[in-house]
Enzyme design. Structure first.
Site, mmCIF file in Angstrom:
data_model
loop_
_atom_site.group_PDB
_atom_site.id
_atom_site.type_symbol
_atom_site.label_atom_id
_atom_site.label_comp_id
_atom_site.label_asym_id
_atom_site.label_seq_id
_atom_site.Cartn_x
_atom_site.Cartn_y
_atom_site.Cartn_z
ATOM 1 N N GLY A 1 49.029 40.270 29.161
ATOM 2 C CA GLY A 1 48.518 39.013 29.882
ATOM 3 C C GLY A 1 48.228 39.618 31.442
ATOM 4 N N ALA A 2 48.433 38.551 32.375
ATOM 5 C CA ALA A 2 47.852 38.390 33.509
ATOM 6 C C ALA A 2 46.187 38.667 33.385
ATOM 7 C CB ALA A 2 48.483 39.562 34.569
ATOM 8 N N HIS B 1 39.743 41.807 30.685
ATOM 9 C CA HIS B 1 40.147 41.175 29.392
ATOM 10 C C HIS B 1 39.268 40.267 28.553
ATOM 11 C CE1 HIS B 1 44.374 41.986 31.579
ATOM 12 N NE2 HIS B 1 44.316 42.694 30.606
ATOM 13 N N SER C 1 42.366 45.324 37.443
ATOM 14 C CA SER C 1 43.807 45.665 36.826
ATOM 15 C C SER C 1 44.523 44.613 36.738
ATOM 16 C CB SER C 1 44.249 46.986 37.377
ATOM 17 O OG SER C 1 45.632 47.155 37.195
ATOM 18 N N SER C 2 45.454 44.227 36.336
ATOM 19 C CA SER C 2 46.445 43.501 36.323
ATOM 20 C C SER C 2 47.419 43.564 37.656
ATOM 21 C CB SER C 2 47.277 43.204 35.309
ATOM 22 O OG SER C 2 46.585 42.773 33.982
#
Ligand code: PAF
Length: 288
Positions: A32-33, A38, A187-188
């Site tokens: 997630g995030a 993604h 990056s999250s």
């Protein structure tokens, strides 16, 4: 339409139904995030022939050490769902608490060798958590193709090894790193960075870029390449876990003279935030 399910059985049923209707299933496992990186994994799944893309969102406790950031890892389900809808994801699996690991869960998947160096030295147990959860997700979804980001280069090679060794009929794809305009790898964990840390975080990509330039110019001395890559990381970061050269396939040490493809990877800390980045010299485009 993007369907949201939170039970493992529902993920399995939806992917079974997609296959029964003749559609190739693609899997994009995430924590997630979600960010643009993604979304690029979803695009790559489609490019590789997936007609039903399932994206999973699960902050997997098994892959975090007690000192890691499990509790503060960003959880942004509503925004993630918006991104998935915009990206045309067919199915989102966001398991509710306790759904992935039943009481008494005691089975783990361990990949040797490729998990030993680099991240393996600094995050003992991390890859076993990753391979265990991804094996479960692959078993539930039964995809033809699964896509992972190359920012987590060693993770990608580890999962490819697991799938090969266990004869899972799945193509494991490593998608290129997506970067901000100034080169910072998405990056999250970038949301943790203050403005001042965000500026210093560029030390990693600056080092990779400088080593890439030197390699292109013919530098093949490992010590000099590492010194070139390390200098900006040392200048910007508070603490370095490693800046290292490794074989891009098995992640082990390199023979000399250096081969035509060389993985250069780094991990370093800014305050409480740990960032990683990498480039395959002789193969990848100039980073950033
Ligand atoms: O890369 C990640 O986000 C995670 O390690 C993964 C592959 C989803 C497993 O939890």
């Amino acid at each position: 339409m993007t369907v949201l399910v939170d039970e493992p059985a529902a993920l399995r049923a939806a992917c079974d139904a997609a296959r029964a209707s003749g559609r190739r299933v693609g899997l994009v496992p995430t924590m997630g995030a979600l960010h643009t990186g993604h979304v690029s994994l979803v695009d790559v799944a489609r490019q590789r022939g997936a007609e039903h893309v399932a994206l999973t969102i699960f902050v997997n406790p098994l892959q975090f050490a007690p000192t890691d950031d499990l509790d503060r890892y960003p959880r942004t389900l509503d925004a993630d769902l918006e991104r998935c809808r915009a990206a045309g994801v067919d199915l989102v699996f966001a398991p509710k608490d306790g759904a992935m690991y039943a009481p008494g869960f005691s089975t783990h998947v361990t990949v040797a060798d490729v998990t030993g160096p680099l991240e393996g030295v600094h995050r003992p147990g991390h890859f076993q958590g990753v391979t265990t959860v991804v094996a479960k997700l692959l078993n539930l979804a039964g995809p033809c193709v699964a896509v992972f980001g190359r920012k987590d280069y060693q993770q990608w090679r580890t999962l490819a090894r697991m799938v090969r060794d266990l004869d899972m009929p799945i193509e494991v794809v490593g998608a290129p790193i997506v970067r901000e305009a100034d080169g910072l790898a998405l990056s999250s964990r970038n949301v943790y960075l203050s403005a001042e840390e965000r500026a210093r975080a560029l030390g990693l990509v600056t080092g990779l870029r400088a080593a890439w330039d030197a390699f292109e110019a013919g530098e093949r001395d490992p010590g000099r390449l590492l010194a070139i890559a390390s200098a900006p990381v040392e200048a910007g970061f508070d603490r370095i876990d490693y800046v290292a050269l490794a074989d891009p396939d098995h992640l082990g040490p390199l023979d000399l003279p250096l081969p035509s493809r060389v993985l250069l990877a780094g991990a370093a800390h800014l305050g409480k935030t740990r960032l990683i980045d990498n480039v395959v010299l002789g193969e990848d485009p100039r980073p950033g």
